[in-house]
Design a protein around this motif. Structure first.
Motif, short mmCIF file in Angstrom:
data_model
loop_
_atom_site.label_atom_id
_atom_site.label_comp_id
_atom_site.label_asym_id
_atom_site.label_seq_id
_atom_site.Cartn_x
_atom_site.Cartn_y
_atom_site.Cartn_z
N GLY A 140 40.31 63.20 67.75
CA GLY A 140 40.06 64.58 67.33
C GLY A 140 40.18 64.79 65.83
N ALA A 141 40.32 63.72 65.06
CA ALA A 141 40.39 63.86 63.59
C ALA A 141 39.12 64.54 63.08
N THR A 142 39.25 65.36 62.04
CA THR A 142 38.09 66.13 61.55
C THR A 142 37.77 65.76 60.10
N ARG A 143 36.58 66.13 59.66
CA ARG A 143 36.15 65.90 58.28
C ARG A 143 37.09 66.64 57.32
N ALA A 144 37.49 67.86 57.71
CA ALA A 144 38.37 68.65 56.83
C ALA A 144 39.68 67.91 56.58
N GLN A 145 40.17 67.21 57.58
CA GLN A 145 41.43 66.45 57.41
C GLN A 145 41.22 65.19 56.58
N TRP A 146 39.94 64.74 56.48
CA TRP A 146 39.67 63.46 55.84
C TRP A 146 38.66 63.60 54.70
N PRO A 147 39.05 64.24 53.59
CA PRO A 147 38.17 64.29 52.43
C PRO A 147 37.97 62.87 51.89
N ASP A 148 36.93 62.69 51.08
CA ASP A 148 36.58 61.34 50.61
C ASP A 148 37.78 60.61 49.99
N ALA A 149 38.53 61.32 49.14
CA ALA A 149 39.63 60.65 48.42
C ALA A 149 40.64 60.07 49.40
N ARG A 150 40.91 60.81 50.49
CA ARG A 150 41.89 60.31 51.47
C ARG A 150 41.34 59.09 52.22
N ILE A 151 40.04 59.13 52.54
CA ILE A 151 39.43 57.99 53.25
C ILE A 151 39.55 56.72 52.40
N TRP A 152 39.17 56.84 51.11
CA TRP A 152 39.21 55.64 50.26
C TRP A 152 40.64 55.15 50.05
N ALA A 153 41.57 56.09 49.87
CA ALA A 153 42.97 55.67 49.65
C ALA A 153 43.48 54.92 50.87
N GLU A 154 43.14 55.43 52.05
CA GLU A 154 43.62 54.80 53.28
C GLU A 154 42.94 53.43 53.49
N LEU A 155 41.64 53.36 53.18
CA LEU A 155 40.95 52.07 53.30
C LEU A 155 41.54 51.05 52.34
N ARG A 156 41.84 51.49 51.12
CA ARG A 156 42.44 50.56 50.14
C ARG A 156 43.76 50.01 50.68
N ARG A 157 44.56 50.90 51.25
CA ARG A 157 45.87 50.48 51.78
C ARG A 157 45.73 49.53 52.96
N ARG A 158 44.86 49.90 53.89
CA ARG A 158 44.77 49.11 55.14
C ARG A 158 44.06 47.77 54.92
N LEU A 159 43.21 47.70 53.90
CA LEU A 159 42.49 46.44 53.67
C LEU A 159 43.15 45.60 52.57
N ALA A 160 44.25 46.10 52.00
CA ALA A 160 44.86 45.42 50.84
C ALA A 160 45.25 43.99 51.17
N THR A 161 45.09 43.10 50.18
CA THR A 161 45.51 41.70 50.34
C THR A 161 46.50 41.37 49.23
N ASP A 162 47.11 40.20 49.35
CA ASP A 162 48.06 39.83 48.30
C ASP A 162 47.42 38.89 47.28
N ASP A 163 46.06 38.81 47.26
CA ASP A 163 45.42 37.91 46.30
C ASP A 163 44.47 38.64 45.34
N GLY A 164 44.66 39.94 45.19
CA GLY A 164 43.91 40.67 44.17
C GLY A 164 42.51 41.12 44.59
N TRP A 165 42.16 40.99 45.87
CA TRP A 165 40.85 41.46 46.36
C TRP A 165 40.73 42.96 46.13
N THR A 166 39.57 43.43 45.73
CA THR A 166 39.42 44.88 45.54
C THR A 166 38.28 45.44 46.37
N LEU A 167 38.43 46.68 46.76
CA LEU A 167 37.44 47.38 47.57
C LEU A 167 36.52 48.18 46.66
#
Ligand code: RFL
Ligand code: PHB
Length: 418
Positions: A235-262
Motif C-alpha cells: 500500500g505504499a504511495t507515491r506521496a510517501q516516496w518522493p524521488d529523493a527518498r527513493i534514491w537515498a533508499e536505493l543507495r543504502r540498500r545497494l551499497a557495497t564496501d568497495d566504492g561502487w556507486t549508483l
C-alpha cells in the motif's frame, strides 16, 4: 431501444492481449487456426504497461520463430550472470557458465508492442481493443461463447475453444465453478516499489541485494534506461516516496564496501505491486483454458511470470490444434498437468528467492541467520549456485521442442514449412 447483440464465430476466442494472449494468437496463426483477441483496455495503455524484463531463452526463441524478433535482436541485452549482494559484499552468479544459457533483457511492453504490430498492422488479424469480456458461456459444451462490449454494443463470439489469458484479475478464472477449481495462495507481507529511470545502468547485470531493511534491486533495461526496485510496505504511495527518498533508499540498500556507486537520473515511471504466489488447478474447465497470470502468479523475484505465460501457450497452441483440427482431445486433457509441473517448479524458485532476499521489519533473528546462511551457501557452493541458475534460466524446453514429453514439434514444423 437497445440493439440486438452481434453474433459471430471463430475457432479460438482469446481474452486478453497481454503476453499470453498475444503469443497464443500468433502461434495459432502459424498453425493455420483462426482466433479473435479481445482486450479490455486501449492499445496505448497496453503498450505502455511496464512490467517484466528478464526473458528465458525459450521465450526469445519463440519470439523469433513467430517472426517478431527483429527489434529484440537489435535492442535486447544479453546477461551472462546476476549479482547477489549481502552485507555489502558482491557475488556474481555465473548463470551462463553454470546453466549453459544466458538470460535476455527486453521489456515486456516492447514484446507486446512487437506482437500487436505484427498482428494488427501486418497480418490484419482480429485484435479488438476496448472490448471487455463480461461473460463466458457453455464452457463444458462443444460450442462455448464469450459476451463482450465493443463500440457501445454487446457482442457474442462463438468458438470451438475459449482461452482466458486475461491476467490475475480477469473474468476467465471466475467463470469456473468454485467446486471445479482448487486454489493455492501465499500473500507476502511486503510489496515492490518499481521505478524506471532515464540513466545508464550502473551495472551490466541484474543485482539482487539483501539488506537488513529489505531488498534493493537494479536491472539494466537498455544503454540509457535502468529499472530499480525496493521492498516496501504493502500500500505504499507515491506521496510517501518522493524521488529523493527513493534514491537515498536505493543507495543504502545497494551499497557495497568497495566504492561502487549508483547512477541516478529522472524517474519516468513509478508503480507499487503486491507480492503474492497463486496457483489454480486445473487450468482447464471443459473448453475454457486458463493461461498465464489468469491461472498462476509468482512473486517477481525469480523473473518467471512472463516466461511461464509463454510456456503455457506454447503447450496450449499444440493442444488446441489437435482438439479443433483433428478432433483429438488427448493433449487438451493433458494441458493442465503438463503446465503445472513447470508452474510449481517456478513457484518454488520464486518463493525461495523471495524468502531469502526480503526482510520483514522486526523479523526473528533466527530467520535472518537462515536467510544469510542460504545466501552464503549459494555464493560459495558451485552445486548450490548451479541449482539456482538452472531453474532461473528456464526449467525445461517449451513444448515445441522435440525433447519435451508431449513432443508435438512435428506439428509446428510441418505447418510452418507448408
Ligand atoms: P497480463 O499481462 O496481465 O495480460 C492480461 C490482459 O488481459 C486483459 N483483460 C481483459 N481483456 C478482456 N476482457 C476482460 N474482462 C479482461 N480482463 C483483463 C488485461 O487488460 C491485460 O491486457 O497477463 P499475461 O498475458 O498472463 O502475462 C503475465 C505477465 O504480465 C506477468 O506474469 C509478468 O509481468 C510478471 N513479471 C515478470 N515476469 C518475467 O517472466 N520476468 C520478469 O522479469 C518479470 N518481472 C513481473 C516482473 C511482474 C511485475 N509486477 C508488476 C507484478 C516485475 C514486476 C514488477
Ligand atoms: C526487471 O527487469 O523488471 C526484473 C528483473 C529481475 C527480476 C524481476 C524484474 O527478478
Amino acid at each position: 431501444m437497445t440493439e440486438p447483440p452481434v453474433e459471430r464465430h471463430t475457432q479460438v476466442a482469446i481474452i486478453g492481449a497481454g503476453p499470453a494472449g498475444l503469443f497464443l494468437a500468433h502461434l495459432l496463426h502459424g498453425l493455420g487456426v483462426h482466433s479473435v483477441v479481445l482486450e479490455a483496455r486501449d492499445r496505448g495503455y497496453v503498450e505502455a504497461r511496464i512490467r517484466a524484463g528478464v526473458l528465458e531463452q525459450g521465450t526469445v526463441d519463440l519470439l523469433h520463430q513467430l517472426g517478431a524478433g527483429d527489434r529484440l535482436a537489435g535492442e535486447s541485452l544479453r546477461e551472462h550472470s546476476f549479482e547477489l549482494r549481502l552485507d555489502g559484499e558482491r557475488h556474481l552468479v555465473d548463470v551462463l557458465g553454470l546453466a549453459g544459457v544466458p538470460m535476455t533483457v527486453y521489456g515486456q511492453q516492447e514484446i507486446v508492442k512487437d506482437l500487436i504490430a505484427l498482428r494488427v498492422d501486418r497480418q490484419h488479424e482480429p485484435l479488438l481493443f476496448d472490448a471487455p469480456v463480461t461473460a463466458i458461456d457453455g464452457a463444458t459444451t462443444d460450442r462455448p461463447s464469450v459476451v463482450y462490449r465493443h463500440g457501445g454494443r454487446s457482442h457474442t463470439l462463438h468458438a470451438d475453444a475459449v482461452v482466458a489469458a486475461d491476467g490475475f484479475h480477469g473474468v476467465g478464472r471466475q467463470a469456473v465453478p468454485t467446486t471445479a477449481l482448487r486454489e493455492y495462495r501465499r500473500e507476502f507481507p511486503y510489496a515492490w516499489l518499481g521505478v524506471m529511470a532515464e540513466v545508464a545502468p550502473s551495472t551490466e547485470h541484474v543485482i539482487y541485494s539483501r539488506h537488513a531493511d529489505g531488498l534493493g534491486m537494479l536491472s539494466p533495461r537498455s544503454p540509457t534506461l535502468s529499472r530499480l526496485y525496493l521492498q516496501v510496505a504493502p500500500g505504499a504511495t507515491r506521496a510517501q516516496w518522493p524521488d529523493a527518498r527513493i534514491w537515498a533508499e536505493l543507495r543504502r540498500r545497494l551499497a557495497t564496501d568497495d566504492g561502487w556507486t549508483l547512477r541516478e537520473g529522472p524517474i519516468v515511471e513509478f508503480s507499487v505491486a503486491p507480492l503474492r504466489a497463486f496457483v489454480a488447478e486445473p487450468m482447464r474447465h471443459g473448453r475454457l483454458f486458463l493461461a498465464g497470470d489468469a491461472a498462476h502468479i509468482v512473486p517477481p523475484t525469480g523473473a518467471k511470470g512472463l516466461n511461464l505465460a509463454v510456456a503455457d501457450v506454447a503447450a496450449l497452441a499444440t493442444a488446441l490444434i489437435r482438439l479443433i483440427r483433428d478432433g483429438e482431445p488427448e493433449l487438451a486433457g493433458a494441458y493442465s498437468e503438463h503446465c503445472l509441473e513447470r508452474v510449481w517448479r517456478a513457484t518454488h524458485l520464486s518463493w525461495w528467492m523471495t524468502s531469502m532476499l526480503h526482510v520483514v521489519p522486526g523479523q526473528d533473528p533466527f530467520e535472518s541467520e537462515l536467510q544469510l546462511t542460504q545466501l552464503r551457501h549459494l555464493v560459495t557452493s558451485r552445486t548450490a549456485a548451479a541449482t539456482l541458475a538452472e531453474t532461473y534460466t528456464g526449467y525445461a524446453p517449451l513444448l515445441f521442442d522435440p525433447s519435451t514429453r508431449l513432443g508435438a514439434t512435428a506439428l509446428w514444423g510441418a505447418s510452418s514449412a507448408a
